[in-house]
Design an enzyme around this catalytic site. Structure first.
Site, PDB file in Angstrom:
ATOM      1  N   CYS A  28      -0.294 -18.944   0.231  1.00 12.44           N
ATOM      2  CA  CYS A  28      -0.739 -18.976   1.614  1.00 12.44           C
ATOM      3  C   CYS A  28      -1.606 -20.223   1.798  1.00 12.44           C
ATOM      4  O   CYS A  28      -2.115 -20.784   0.819  1.00 12.44           O
ATOM      5  CB  CYS A  28      -1.557 -17.713   1.886  1.00 12.44           C
ATOM      6  SG  CYS A  28      -2.291 -17.592   3.515  1.00 12.44           S
ATOM      7  N   SER A  83       8.972  15.288  -3.013  1.00 10.14           N
ATOM      8  CA  SER A  83       8.529  16.129  -4.132  1.00 10.14           C
ATOM      9  C   SER A  83       7.300  16.953  -3.749  1.00 10.14           C
ATOM     10  O   SER A  83       7.007  17.961  -4.374  1.00 10.14           O
ATOM     11  CB  SER A  83       8.186  15.260  -5.343  1.00 10.14           C
ATOM     12  OG  SER A  83       7.039  14.473  -5.068  1.00 10.14           O
ATOM     13  N   CYS A 135      -0.174 -12.136   2.546  1.00 12.10           N
ATOM     14  CA  CYS A 135      -1.090 -12.795   1.615  1.00 12.10           C
ATOM     15  C   CYS A 135      -1.908 -11.722   0.900  1.00 12.10           C
ATOM     16  O   CYS A 135      -2.277 -10.710   1.495  1.00 12.10           O
ATOM     17  CB  CYS A 135      -2.012 -13.723   2.398  1.00 12.10           C
ATOM     18  SG  CYS A 135      -3.270 -14.528   1.369  1.00 12.10           S
ATOM     19  N   HIS A 186       3.996   2.973   3.417  1.00  9.84           N
ATOM     20  CA  HIS A 186       4.179   2.311   2.125  1.00  9.84           C
ATOM     21  C   HIS A 186       4.643   0.878   2.270  1.00  9.84           C
ATOM     22  O   HIS A 186       5.153   0.281   1.319  1.00  9.84           O
ATOM     23  CB  HIS A 186       5.159   3.111   1.261  1.00  9.84           C
ATOM     24  CG  HIS A 186       4.606   4.436   0.859  1.00  9.84           C
ATOM     25  ND1 HIS A 186       5.180   5.631   1.196  1.00  9.84           N
ATOM     26  CD2 HIS A 186       3.479   4.740   0.176  1.00  9.84           C
ATOM     27  CE1 HIS A 186       4.440   6.624   0.728  1.00  9.84           C
ATOM     28  NE2 HIS A 186       3.396   6.102   0.115  1.00  9.84           N
ATOM     29  N   CYS A 198      -6.094 -13.068   2.351  1.00 12.19           N
ATOM     30  CA  CYS A 198      -6.643 -13.154   3.709  1.00 12.19           C
ATOM     31  C   CYS A 198      -6.006 -12.117   4.636  1.00 12.19           C
ATOM     32  O   CYS A 198      -5.127 -11.356   4.236  1.00 12.19           O
ATOM     33  CB  CYS A 198      -6.477 -14.563   4.273  1.00 12.19           C
ATOM     34  SG  CYS A 198      -4.792 -14.990   4.759  1.00 12.19           S
TER      35      CYS A 198
HETATM   36 ZN   LIG Z   1      -3.994 -16.085   2.976  1.00 12.49          ZN
END
Ligand SMILES: [Zn+2]
Length: 138
Positions: free
Chosen positions: A48, A87, A25, A17, A28
């Site tokens: 970025c 859960s 970014c 996660h 990219c």
């Molecule tokens: Zn980027």
């Protein structure tokens, strides 16, 4: 998402996660980078060099979790699987235990029945902080 496993000494952690203290970014393939900013949020979302927006390296609901190939590879070699305090309802993690049926020892530890209880070979409805030290011989 935090780094508590690493702080506890775990050397091999897969952050399906994402990682709370990293950013990336949204456009990219620049690798996620360390970002422990604790100051006030900037007036504008950082950009970025490619023009994309910098966002937390966190998997939001509706996005595909990270490193699923590595996770399924680990599951294919797994002989002991333990789920703690879940859960058992959120996919794809809720189905990991079902991949191991009949070929691995699978243990659930938590205060309440998980939705996927039937998939575990052992289920301990206890507080993890109290049971795990005894279960793991710590
Ligand atoms: Zn980027």
């Amino acid at each position: 998402m935090d780094d508590l496993h690493e702080q506890g000494g775990a050397a091999r952690v897969t952050h399906m996660h994402g990682e709370l203290f990293k950013s990336r970014c949204d456009r990219c393939a620049m690798p996620p980078f360390e970002d422990r900013n604790t100051y006030e949020p900037p007036a504008e979302i950082p950009r970025c060099a490619c023009g994309g927006q910098i966002r937390p390296h966190i998997c939001w609901f509706g996005e595909v979790p990270y490193e699923l190939d590595a996770i399924y590879a680990a599951l294919s070699a797994c002989t002991l699987f333990m789920a703690v305090g879940t859960s058992g309802m959120v996919e794809p993690a809720a189905s990991f235990v079902a991949h191991l049926r009949g070929r691995a020892r699978t243990i659930y530890v938590g205060p309440e029945d998980p939705a996927n209880r039937a998939s575990f070979t052992e289920c301990y409805l206890e507080k993890a902080g109290e049971l795990l030290p005894a279960l793991l011989g710590c």
